[in-house]
Write an enzyme that holds these catalytic residues in place. Structure first.
Site, mmCIF file in Angstrom:
data_model
loop_
_atom_site.group_PDB
_atom_site.id
_atom_site.type_symbol
_atom_site.label_atom_id
_atom_site.label_comp_id
_atom_site.label_asym_id
_atom_site.label_seq_id
_atom_site.Cartn_x
_atom_site.Cartn_y
_atom_site.Cartn_z
ATOM 1 N N ASN A 270 -9.696 2.057 9.360
ATOM 2 C CA ASN A 270 -8.887 1.884 10.562
ATOM 3 C C ASN A 270 -9.506 2.641 11.746
ATOM 4 O OD1 ASN A 270 -5.327 2.259 11.351
ATOM 5 N ND2 ASN A 270 -6.984 1.494 12.572
ATOM 6 N N SER A 271 -9.400 3.980 11.703
ATOM 7 C CA SER A 271 -9.761 4.775 12.886
ATOM 8 C C SER A 271 -11.192 4.522 13.366
ATOM 9 C CB SER A 271 -9.616 6.267 12.580
ATOM 10 O OG SER A 271 -8.354 6.527 12.054
ATOM 11 N N ALA B 33 -9.696 5.691 3.848
ATOM 12 C CA ALA B 33 -9.522 6.845 4.740
ATOM 13 C C ALA B 33 -10.757 7.734 4.856
ATOM 14 C CB ALA B 33 -8.331 7.720 4.322
ATOM 15 N N GLY B 34 -10.973 8.134 6.083
ATOM 16 C CA GLY B 34 -12.004 9.124 6.378
ATOM 17 C C GLY B 34 -13.390 8.567 6.645
ATOM 18 N N LYS C 204 0.892 -1.163 0.000
ATOM 19 C CA LYS C 204 0.000 0.000 0.000
ATOM 20 C C LYS C 204 0.928 1.210 0.000
ATOM 21 C CE LYS C 204 -3.687 2.293 2.506
ATOM 22 N NZ LYS C 204 -3.395 3.301 3.523
ATOM 23 N N GLY D 166 -8.280 9.488 9.306
ATOM 24 C CA GLY D 166 -8.629 9.666 10.718
ATOM 25 C C GLY D 166 -9.630 10.775 10.974
HETATM 26 C C1 LIG Z 1 -4.232 2.280 8.252
HETATM 27 C C2 LIG Z 1 -4.164 3.062 7.050
HETATM 28 O O1 LIG Z 1 -3.682 2.638 6.054
HETATM 29 C C3 LIG Z 1 -4.688 4.431 7.095
HETATM 30 O O2 LIG Z 1 -3.692 5.255 6.640
HETATM 31 C C4 LIG Z 1 -5.904 4.471 6.262
HETATM 32 O O3 LIG Z 1 -5.826 5.409 5.308
HETATM 33 C C5 LIG Z 1 -7.148 4.451 7.054
HETATM 34 O O4 LIG Z 1 -7.747 5.680 7.303
HETATM 35 P P1 LIG Z 1 -8.808 5.840 8.470
HETATM 36 O O5 LIG Z 1 -8.037 5.706 9.732
HETATM 37 O O6 LIG Z 1 -9.412 7.205 8.289
HETATM 38 O O7 LIG Z 1 -9.817 4.729 8.329
#
Ligand SMILES: CC(=O)[C@@H](O)[C@H](O)COP(=O)(O)O
Length: 268
Positions: free
Chosen positions: A217-218, A195-196, A108, A169
């Protein structure tokens, strides 16, 4: 282009799950392990730099994931230019080997010089991707939702593109749906929204739009109950995909009665 494949195919690997997850920000490795199980994910991304530096939350991380079942997606988080990202990608390949995944050449690709909004550098990303593709990597680049860069990355041989919904995040959801729709419409490779994403309904939205997967992730790791949230994201991803495959009812500016009006007894 409508993509109806049963499985998510990236490079030459097929996955049943369309939910990819990150490993950062969990309160403990135990919570992370239980959450990963509930996501039913088959791809987990790890930040090569953080794992190698044994940063907070990353000590013991490699040992706490069942790499026989989970495909590792090493990421180049923390790299601000192409050269660094290429170096970290090579280390990531070694990390996957150490985990017993000899054939894993996934990366990635994140090239992020901007510390405030964590937005990717398109030029650095393209440069690193070109080199990594030449070296035989299966490259999954993290990009802004720019249809032109997405197409260029596809043309040089990237296996997917991963446009952001909103900054990493930020939990702002999909702020750029129109651009993402263009990327989805024009691509011949899988599109993974990365992301986001803040809540499960936004993961469902991404899949309903025709994205091939989402990376979260977040929103899981920092939920009050990450283990339950993991399950919610799993269900939402599946629901979104089913919704996409079912073919949505087209939007209509006018109302349409639910019961037929023909044959109704007239008031006259
Ligand atoms: C873990 C990872 O690769 C992060 O850089 C990803 O972009 C997830 O983003 P969020 O934390 O907003 O879900």
């Amino acid at each position: 282009m409508q993509k109806t494949n049963k499985f998510l195919k990236i490079g030459n690997k097929e996955f049943k799950s369309r939910l990819l997850v990150g490993t950062g920000k969990y309160s403990s490795l135990e919570v992370m392990q239980k959450s990963l199980i509930n996501t039913k994910c088959e791809i987990v991304t790890v930040a090569v730099r953080r794992v190698q530096g044994l940063e907070h939350g990353h000590k013991g991380l490699m040992e706490s994931i069942d790499w026989k079942r989970i495909w590792m997606l090493p990421n180049t988080a923390g790299c601000s230019n192409a050269e660094e990202a290429i170096r970290i990608a090579r280390l990531g390949r070694e990390l996957a080997k150490l985990a017993g995944q000899e054939t894993n050449n996934f990366v990635k690709l994140e090239v992020i010089p901007d510390k405030k909004y964590l937005l990717p550098d398109p030029i650095g990303t393209l440069k690193a991707a070109e080199q990594l593709v030449k070296e035989g990597f299966t490259v999954l680049p993290y990009i802004n939702s720019d249809p032109l860069i997405a197409k260029q990355l596809e043309e040089i041989g990237c296996a997917t593109v991963m446009p952001l919904g909103s900054p990493i995040g930020s939990a702002q959801g999909i702020r750029n749906a129109a651009n993402i729709a263009m990327i989805i419409a024009e691509s011949r490779i899988p599109i993974i929204i990365d992301a986001g994403i803040g809540v499960p309904s936004e993961a469902a939205q991404a899949l309903e739009m025709g994205a091939d997967g989402v990376l979260i992730n977040s929103a899981i790791a920092l939920a009050e109950n990450p283990i339950l949230m993991a399950q919610a994201f799993s269900k939402a991803t599946e629901a979104g995909r089913d919704g996409y495959l079912s073919g949505r009812l087209k939007e209509n500016p006018l109302a349409s009665p639910s019961s037929p009006l023909d044959g109704v007894i007239s008031n006259n």
